[in-house]
Design an enzyme around this catalytic site. Structure first.
Site, mmCIF file in Angstrom:
data_model
loop_
_atom_site.group_PDB
_atom_site.id
_atom_site.type_symbol
_atom_site.label_atom_id
_atom_site.label_comp_id
_atom_site.label_asym_id
_atom_site.label_seq_id
_atom_site.Cartn_x
_atom_site.Cartn_y
_atom_site.Cartn_z
ATOM 1 N N CYS A 1 3.983 -14.407 -10.909
ATOM 2 C CA CYS A 1 2.795 -13.684 -10.460
ATOM 3 C C CYS A 1 2.999 -12.952 -9.142
ATOM 4 O O CYS A 1 3.434 -13.533 -8.143
ATOM 5 C CB CYS A 1 1.624 -14.659 -10.339
ATOM 6 S SG CYS A 1 0.067 -13.878 -9.891
ATOM 7 N N CYS B 1 -0.096 -6.697 -17.308
ATOM 8 C CA CYS B 1 0.506 -7.427 -16.189
ATOM 9 C C CYS B 1 1.851 -6.811 -15.825
ATOM 10 O O CYS B 1 2.728 -6.676 -16.685
ATOM 11 C CB CYS B 1 0.690 -8.903 -16.563
ATOM 12 S SG CYS B 1 1.604 -9.840 -15.308
ATOM 13 N N ARG C 1 -0.195 -4.046 -6.912
ATOM 14 C CA ARG C 1 -1.455 -4.566 -6.373
ATOM 15 C C ARG C 1 -2.602 -3.736 -6.915
ATOM 16 O O ARG C 1 -2.458 -2.516 -7.099
ATOM 17 C CB ARG C 1 -1.445 -4.507 -4.837
ATOM 18 C CG ARG C 1 -2.648 -5.180 -4.160
ATOM 19 C CD ARG C 1 -2.606 -6.677 -4.311
ATOM 20 N NE ARG C 1 -3.575 -7.362 -3.462
ATOM 21 C CZ ARG C 1 -4.800 -7.727 -3.866
ATOM 22 N NH1 ARG C 1 -5.208 -7.439 -5.087
ATOM 23 N NH2 ARG C 1 -5.596 -8.366 -3.038
ATOM 24 N N SER D 1 0.853 -1.185 0.000
ATOM 25 C CA SER D 1 0.000 0.000 0.000
ATOM 26 C C SER D 1 0.885 1.230 0.000
ATOM 27 O O SER D 1 2.086 1.139 0.287
ATOM 28 C CB SER D 1 -0.894 0.017 1.242
ATOM 29 O OG SER D 1 -1.690 1.193 1.277
ATOM 30 N N CYS E 1 -4.973 -9.161 -14.105
ATOM 31 C CA CYS E 1 -5.445 -9.997 -15.215
ATOM 32 C C CYS E 1 -6.876 -10.451 -15.001
ATOM 33 O O CYS E 1 -7.669 -10.543 -15.942
ATOM 34 C CB CYS E 1 -4.518 -11.198 -15.407
ATOM 35 S SG CYS E 1 -4.362 -12.256 -13.949
ATOM 36 N N THR F 1 -7.007 1.839 4.484
ATOM 37 C CA THR F 1 -6.596 1.010 5.618
ATOM 38 C C THR F 1 -7.488 1.260 6.825
ATOM 39 O O THR F 1 -7.927 0.322 7.501
ATOM 40 C CB THR F 1 -5.127 1.276 5.976
ATOM 41 O OG1 THR F 1 -4.305 1.031 4.827
ATOM 42 C CG2 THR F 1 -4.682 0.372 7.115
ATOM 43 N N CYS G 1 -1.351 -9.541 -8.027
ATOM 44 C CA CYS G 1 -1.947 -8.201 -8.086
ATOM 45 C C CYS G 1 -3.403 -8.244 -8.530
ATOM 46 O O CYS G 1 -4.168 -7.327 -8.250
ATOM 47 C CB CYS G 1 -1.131 -7.291 -8.996
ATOM 48 S SG CYS G 1 -1.364 -7.571 -10.773
#
Length: 667
Positions: free
Chosen positions: A636, A612, A425, A180, A642, A461, A639
């Site tokens: 990978c 990606c 992310r 984050s 896709c 958050t 995130c």
């Protein structure tokens, strides 16, 4: 029934990784043996235990005179101490039956252990999968999940009751998958753990300055800052959730990192009663390897889903029970955030400085912006957020981020520094309009799985944490007072989360028609209407439908990375500490394997090779020089871009083996 727990710490070598107080343990669960019920020495076997390992043990026997041993070999934090294992050596635990309330064989001859010091309700082996039962099972050890767990245990202390609470986390350790910005608003933490400052939470850098820039290719123009970050802090969220994990464990919460929830368990009435983790040791071709281990069933009287943005279990639940339709919610809309943490020269470091930008390198039809936060220890966090409803299939968010770092207002800050970590992310941007009805039969959805991000604040958050706390209070009422879990929904609507998101509801959809109209409407909302608009704007079409066909768009030429400020994907990927077992079935599945070559490539120029941020998808020529999609699932970053952006929604993101994925430590 006696079981054997083999503990083997699983670690990665990384100069960034700090030792966590949440110890990763090793656990496997399908290798059951009839063991020697006498005190005679037991010879070494395929499990690798030395022949004198058990010489000093005089274990209790099952009613028929045999001892059941079980070898465990995966991350299973504090499992032994929680259900009554007594330590024999540095790597072996035996179940101490003296700590169990009951130990009885059921009608089928399978021994069921019920009750324990920690309040676990049962531990059984009635099928190929081990099954453990708790009062509450929480999926995801992020801010929402850990806040829910902590609040539940706090209420247990306040009311003098004991509820067993389990948190299952797919990352190798708590915080490993957490990424984050993060300018942290401590409002929810003040409510949850008021003494956090005295208890040395990793929150120490208050915001010292707050700037908002509009970028052109060569200039940075200062705008009135719409963010009110007074009293907020610049933090690493992955470090904060590690600290929260220790607080949860101190209260008696059982946290199991390295376990990926892959299946939802239902009862005969279609009520959710638990989750199952995926099998380990399955080869790419689907065959069972020698190390094959069945998944584990974790059953709860109440299930709380805190998987984060686009959680795979949460998405299935929302579709099955029509939770969006139940509230008449709009579809969720998303953005992809790409981030690096740098260590810069001391003279350039200004702890607590916060900068947000709009404009370049994105075009005026693409919503997004960048952030630059000065952390502690000469570290800065820099990132770019790109809304996934962008239209041009040639746009590459990763390459746009590399361009950003060469801007004249940013480049001097980074020069002479070095990258410590990289990650990416997705985040929810739908806000108030897109919140689903969060209660389903057997549980509730909390945190970013439900989408409580405040877009104009660029903060989620504090709202995720508060939603977890409210769900915990509702859950306690269900289990102890006979109330209904719908009280969580009522509490949400009467909380400051609801008020905050309602006031912010029109900012994100204001940009559906471009940057300038978006700024105009946002200015009106912020400075004049102050969230009291008589109307609620709607989002446009879903993100995957926004992608135009390639023939209507212009290709984008990106500069080659210089290896100083900008980098190729493999270099960045290495900095994410991403790791997966290569010989396992791909967790990224094509619903129709023909679509990439027959639709995505000819119509959209193969956009999956660009959206990606980890080069999971590549089009390579086959023996006939025909381009074929290759999926590099081991790259990978989890995130979820896709799963969201594929034009035909042909890619299904499922969980890989637990413990795989990125290994963030300062993100």
């Amino acid at each position: 029934m006696l079981r054997l727990l083999s503990i083997s710490s699983k670690s990665k070598s990384s100069s960034l990784r700090k030792s966590s107080s949440i110890s990763p343990y090793s656990f496997t669960h399908s290798e059951t043996h009839l063991c020697n019920p006498t005190n005679s020495p037991i010879s070494s076997n395929s499990s690798g235990f030395p022949s004198n390992q058990f010489n000093s043990i005089n274990p209790a026997k099952t009613p028929d005179g045999y001892l059941f041993c079980h070898r465990f070999d995966r991350n299973f934090s504090s499992f032994g101490s929680k259900i009554g294992f007594c330590k024999v050596s540095s790597s072996v635990y035996w179940l101490n039956c003296a700590n169990l309330r009951t130990c009885e064989r059921n009608g089928s001859g399978v021994l069921r252990v019920q009750g324990s010091v920690s309040g676990m309700r049962s531990f059984s082996s009635e099928s190929d999968r081990e099954s453990m039962e708790y009062d509450v099972v929480i999926v995801g050890a992020g801010p929402a999940g850990l806040s829910a767990a902590i609040r539940l245990k706090q209420m247990c202390l306040e009311k003098g009751v004991d509820l067993s609470v389990c948190v299952v986390e797919k990352g190798a350790e708590v915080g490993a998958h957490i990424l984050s910005g993060n300018v942290f608003e401590p409002r929810a933490l003040d409510e949850l753990l008021p003494q956090w400052k005295q208890e040395e939470a990793p929150i120490s850098i208050p915001v010292s300055s707050d700037k908002f820039w509009f970028l052109t290719k060569k200039r940075a123009f200062s705008l009135p800052c719409p963010f009110d970050n007074k009293g907020n802090y610049v933090i690493s969220l992955s470090q904060l959730v590690r600290w929260m994990g220790t607080k949860a464990e101190e209260l008696g919460v059982e946290i199991y990192p390295g376990f990926a929830a892959s299946e939802i368990l239902y009862d005969a009435k279609d009520t959710v009663i638990g989750i199952a983790t995926n099998d380990m040791g399955v080869a790419k071709d689907g065959s069972k390897k020698e190390i094959f281990q069945c998944g584990v069933e974790l059953k709860g009287r109440v299930m709380l889903l805190a998987e984060g943005c686009r959680g795979s279990i949460s998405e299935k639940i929302m579709k099955k029970y029509n939770l969006r339709e139940k509230r008449h919610a709009q579809h969720q809309t998303y953005a992809l955030g790409i981030k690096e943490v740098w260590e810069i020269e001391e003279a350039k470091h200004n702890p607590g400085s916060v900068i947000h930008t709009l404009g370049w390198p994105l075009d005026q039809k693409t919503y997004g912006g960048s952030f630059l936060y000065h952390l502690q220890d000469r570290q800065i966090a820099i990132g770019l957020v790109v809304a996934l409803n962008y239209q041009n299939p040639f746009l590459n968010p990763y390459e746009e981020f590399q361009k950003l770092k060469h801007h004249p207002a940013i480049k001097p800050l980074l020069e002479g520094g070095s990258v410590l970590q990289y990650g990416a992310r997705t985040l929810n941007e739908g806000g108030f309009q897109s919140i689903p009805y969060p209660v389903f039969p057997g549980g509730a959805i909390i945190g970013c799985s439900a989408g409580f991000l405040n877009v104009p604040k660029i903060k989620g958050t504090h709202t995720a944490m508060k939603s977890g706390m409210l769900a915990a209070e509702a859950t306690f009422g269900v289990l102890q007072e006979g109330l209904n879990l719908e009280t969580y929904w009522d509490a949400l609507q009467n909380s400051w989360i609801w008020e905050e998101l309602y006031r912010a509801r029109n900012y994100r959809p204001a940009f559906e028609h471009g940057l300038i109209p978006g700024l105009a409407i946002s200015g009106l909302e912020h400075y004049i209407l102050k969230g009291r608009s008589p109307f609620t704007l709607k989002h446009g079409i879903p993100d995957h439908e926004a992608t135009k066909v390639a023939k209507l768009c212009s290709p984008i030429q990106y500069p080659k990375p210089d290896g100083v400020l900008s980098f190729d994907v493999p270099t960045s990927l290495h900095r994410s500490n991403t790791n997966h077992e290569h010989d396992q079935p791909a967790h990224l599945r094509l619903r129709d394997p023909k679509i990439p070559e027959q639709v995505n490539l000819p119509d959209y120029a193969g956009p999956e090779s660009r959206y990606c941020p980890a080069r999971v998808y590549e089009y390579n020529p086959d023996e006939k020089s025909q381009l074929k999609l290759q999926i590099n699932a081991q790259n990978c970053l989890h995130c979820k871009a896709c799963d969201i952006k594929d034009p035909k929604q042909n890619i299904e993101w499922t969980v890989p083996e637990g413990g795989g994925g990125p290994g963030y430590s300062v993100m």
